[in-house]
Motif scaffolding. Sequence first.
Motif, PDB file in Angstrom:
ATOM      1  N   THR A   4       0.833  -1.200   0.000  1.00  0.00           N
ATOM      2  CA  THR A   4       0.000   0.000   0.000  1.00  0.00           C
ATOM      3  C   THR A   4       0.868   1.250   0.000  1.00  0.00           C
ATOM      4  N   ARG A   5       1.883   1.244   0.840  1.00  0.00           N
ATOM      5  CA  ARG A   5       2.801   2.390   0.918  1.00  0.00           C
ATOM      6  C   ARG A   5       3.467   2.615  -0.441  1.00  0.00           C
ATOM      7  N   ALA A   6       3.974   1.551  -1.055  1.00  0.00           N
ATOM      8  CA  ALA A   6       4.633   1.667  -2.353  1.00  0.00           C
ATOM      9  C   ALA A   6       3.657   2.174  -3.418  1.00  0.00           C
ATOM     10  N   ALA A   7       2.421   1.707  -3.373  1.00  0.00           N
ATOM     11  CA  ALA A   7       1.414   2.152  -4.341  1.00  0.00           C
ATOM     12  C   ALA A   7       1.122   3.642  -4.173  1.00  0.00           C
ATOM     13  N   LEU A   8       1.035   4.088  -2.935  1.00  0.00           N
ATOM     14  CA  LEU A   8       0.771   5.508  -2.679  1.00  0.00           C
ATOM     15  C   LEU A   8       1.943   6.382  -3.118  1.00  0.00           C
ATOM     16  N   LEU A   9       3.153   5.949  -2.822  1.00  0.00           N
ATOM     17  CA  LEU A   9       4.328   6.713  -3.231  1.00  0.00           C
ATOM     18  C   LEU A   9       4.418   6.796  -4.750  1.00  0.00           C
ATOM     19  N   GLY A  10       4.197   5.657  -5.416  1.00  0.00           N
ATOM     20  CA  GLY A  10       4.224   5.629  -6.878  1.00  0.00           C
ATOM     21  C   GLY A  10       3.142   6.494  -7.500  1.00  0.00           C
ATOM     22  N   ALA A  11       1.942   6.444  -6.928  1.00  0.00           N
ATOM     23  CA  ALA A  11       0.833   7.262  -7.438  1.00  0.00           C
ATOM     24  C   ALA A  11       1.138   8.748  -7.261  1.00  0.00           C
ATOM     25  N   ALA A  12       1.699   9.103  -6.127  1.00  0.00           N
ATOM     26  CA  ALA A  12       2.042  10.505  -5.877  1.00  0.00           C
ATOM     27  C   ALA A  12       3.074  10.995  -6.894  1.00  0.00           C
ATOM     28  N   ILE A  13       4.097  10.209  -7.135  1.00  0.00           N
ATOM     29  CA  ILE A  13       5.137  10.601  -8.098  1.00  0.00           C
ATOM     30  C   ILE A  13       4.535  10.734  -9.494  1.00  0.00           C
ATOM     31  N   ALA A  14       3.729   9.764  -9.895  1.00  0.00           N
ATOM     32  CA  ALA A  14       3.135   9.788 -11.238  1.00  0.00           C
ATOM     33  C   ALA A  14       2.213  10.991 -11.427  1.00  0.00           C
ATOM     34  N   LEU A  15       1.365  11.274 -10.456  1.00  0.00           N
ATOM     35  CA  LEU A  15       0.420  12.385 -10.595  1.00  0.00           C
ATOM     36  C   LEU A  15       1.116  13.743 -10.562  1.00  0.00           C
ATOM     37  N   VAL A  16       2.067  13.915  -9.663  1.00  0.00           N
ATOM     38  CA  VAL A  16       2.788  15.188  -9.596  1.00  0.00           C
ATOM     39  C   VAL A  16       3.582  15.387 -10.885  1.00  0.00           C
ATOM     40  N   SER A  17       4.199  14.329 -11.391  1.00  0.00           N
ATOM     41  CA  SER A  17       4.964  14.413 -12.640  1.00  0.00           C
ATOM     42  C   SER A  17       4.067  14.801 -13.805  1.00  0.00           C
ATOM     43  N   ALA A  18       2.921  14.156 -13.898  1.00  0.00           N
ATOM     44  CA  ALA A  18       2.009  14.395 -15.015  1.00  0.00           C
ATOM     45  C   ALA A  18       1.386  15.786 -14.972  1.00  0.00           C
ATOM     46  N   ARG A  19       1.073  16.259 -13.788  1.00  0.00           N
ATOM     47  CA  ARG A  19       0.381  17.542 -13.661  1.00  0.00           C
ATOM     48  C   ARG A  19       1.334  18.725 -13.510  1.00  0.00           C
ATOM     49  N   GLY A  20       2.582  18.446 -13.150  1.00  0.00           N
ATOM     50  CA  GLY A  20       3.554  19.515 -13.009  1.00  0.00           C
ATOM     51  C   GLY A  20       3.340  20.400 -11.801  1.00  0.00           C
ATOM     52  N   THR A  21       2.608  19.908 -10.833  1.00  0.00           N
ATOM     53  CA  THR A  21       2.363  20.664  -9.612  1.00  0.00           C
ATOM     54  C   THR A  21       2.240  19.709  -8.434  1.00  0.00           C
ATOM     55  N   ALA A  22       2.629  20.199  -7.275  1.00  0.00           N
ATOM     56  CA  ALA A  22       2.488  19.392  -6.059  1.00  0.00           C
ATOM     57  C   ALA A  22       1.086  19.537  -5.468  1.00  0.00           C
ATOM     58  N   ASN A  23       0.257  20.372  -6.065  1.00  0.00           N
ATOM     59  CA  ASN A  23      -1.112  20.582  -5.577  1.00  0.00           C
ATOM     60  C   ASN A  23      -2.061  19.516  -6.123  1.00  0.00           C
ATOM     61  N   VAL A  24      -1.757  18.286  -5.813  1.00  0.00           N
ATOM     62  CA  VAL A  24      -2.569  17.143  -6.225  1.00  0.00           C
ATOM     63  C   VAL A  24      -3.399  16.720  -5.017  1.00  0.00           C
ATOM     64  N   PRO A  25      -4.718  16.648  -5.152  1.00  0.00           N
ATOM     65  CA  PRO A  25      -5.556  16.276  -4.005  1.00  0.00           C
ATOM     66  C   PRO A  25      -5.292  14.849  -3.518  1.00  0.00           C
ATOM     67  N   VAL A  26      -5.443  14.665  -2.226  1.00  0.00           N
ATOM     68  CA  VAL A  26      -5.280  13.342  -1.616  1.00  0.00           C
ATOM     69  C   VAL A  26      -6.224  12.342  -2.269  1.00  0.00           C
ATOM     70  N   SER A  27      -7.424  12.778  -2.597  1.00  0.00           N
ATOM     71  CA  SER A  27      -8.398  11.866  -3.204  1.00  0.00           C
ATOM     72  C   SER A  27      -7.890  11.326  -4.543  1.00  0.00           C
ATOM     73  N   ASP A  28      -7.210  12.157  -5.326  1.00  0.00           N
ATOM     74  CA  ASP A  28      -6.666  11.695  -6.605  1.00  0.00           C
ATOM     75  C   ASP A  28      -5.547  10.674  -6.394  1.00  0.00           C
ATOM     76  N   ILE A  29      -4.702  10.930  -5.411  1.00  0.00           N
ATOM     77  CA  ILE A  29      -3.617   9.997  -5.118  1.00  0.00           C
ATOM     78  C   ILE A  29      -4.194   8.673  -4.626  1.00  0.00           C
ATOM     79  N   ALA A  30      -5.176   8.747  -3.745  1.00  0.00           N
ATOM     80  CA  ALA A  30      -5.809   7.537  -3.216  1.00  0.00           C
ATOM     81  C   ALA A  30      -6.462   6.741  -4.351  1.00  0.00           C
ATOM     82  N   ASP A  31      -7.188   7.425  -5.223  1.00  0.00           N
ATOM     83  CA  ASP A  31      -7.835   6.749  -6.352  1.00  0.00           C
ATOM     84  C   ASP A  31      -6.805   6.066  -7.254  1.00  0.00           C
TER      85      ASP A  31
END
Length: 194
Positions: A4-31
């Motif tokens: 779970t931890r690895a999935a969350l870390l990977g999702a956070a990196i992927a979403l921040v990379s794709a969006r170009g901002t650290a302002n990614v909602p927790v709900s998006d990372i969780a999803d």
Amino acid sequence: MRRTRAALLGAAIALVSARGTANVPVSDIADAAGVSRQLVYLHFGDRDTLLFEAALDLARRELAEPWGGAPGEAIGRERALAVTRHFAEHRGFYRAMFESASAYALNRIVSALLAPLRSVSLKVRFGSVLPPQLADDLGVFITGGGAALVHAWVSSCDEVLDPEAMADRLLAVGEILTATLEGAQRQIPMQAKD
């Protein structure tokens, strides 16, 4: 739990990379990780901690751990190129993180992660003439300066990053510092040798 931890870390990196901002909602990372928001809060407390942990995990896995196995060989083109390729590959993520409220803490922690490895490489290279405390201080100093240079490079204009050219820049700075250390070996103050 580890998965779970690895999935969350990977999702956070992927979403921040794709969006170009650290302002990614927790709900998006969780999803993206396939878990509930509550699980994110349970593991990390808040989004900023999750993003910070993702950056630290990425740097630890790809920069610190491979280097830790051969610190004496840490000075050289291969290592510099590995570092610059890492930052070029993950530019979107690091650029967003360097522009976030966590930038100072991220820079400090990544430098702290890598500084002991630089200190070991200095001790291997300069052995008995470089006092341990001075090697540690130089490791922090050099790593902090290198991190600032990489930070500026990653955060620069939108042109494509050239890891080879940046590795050459880092090596040029390293060569000047090494030559200076080699020339100053006899001039190290006696109190620093204690």
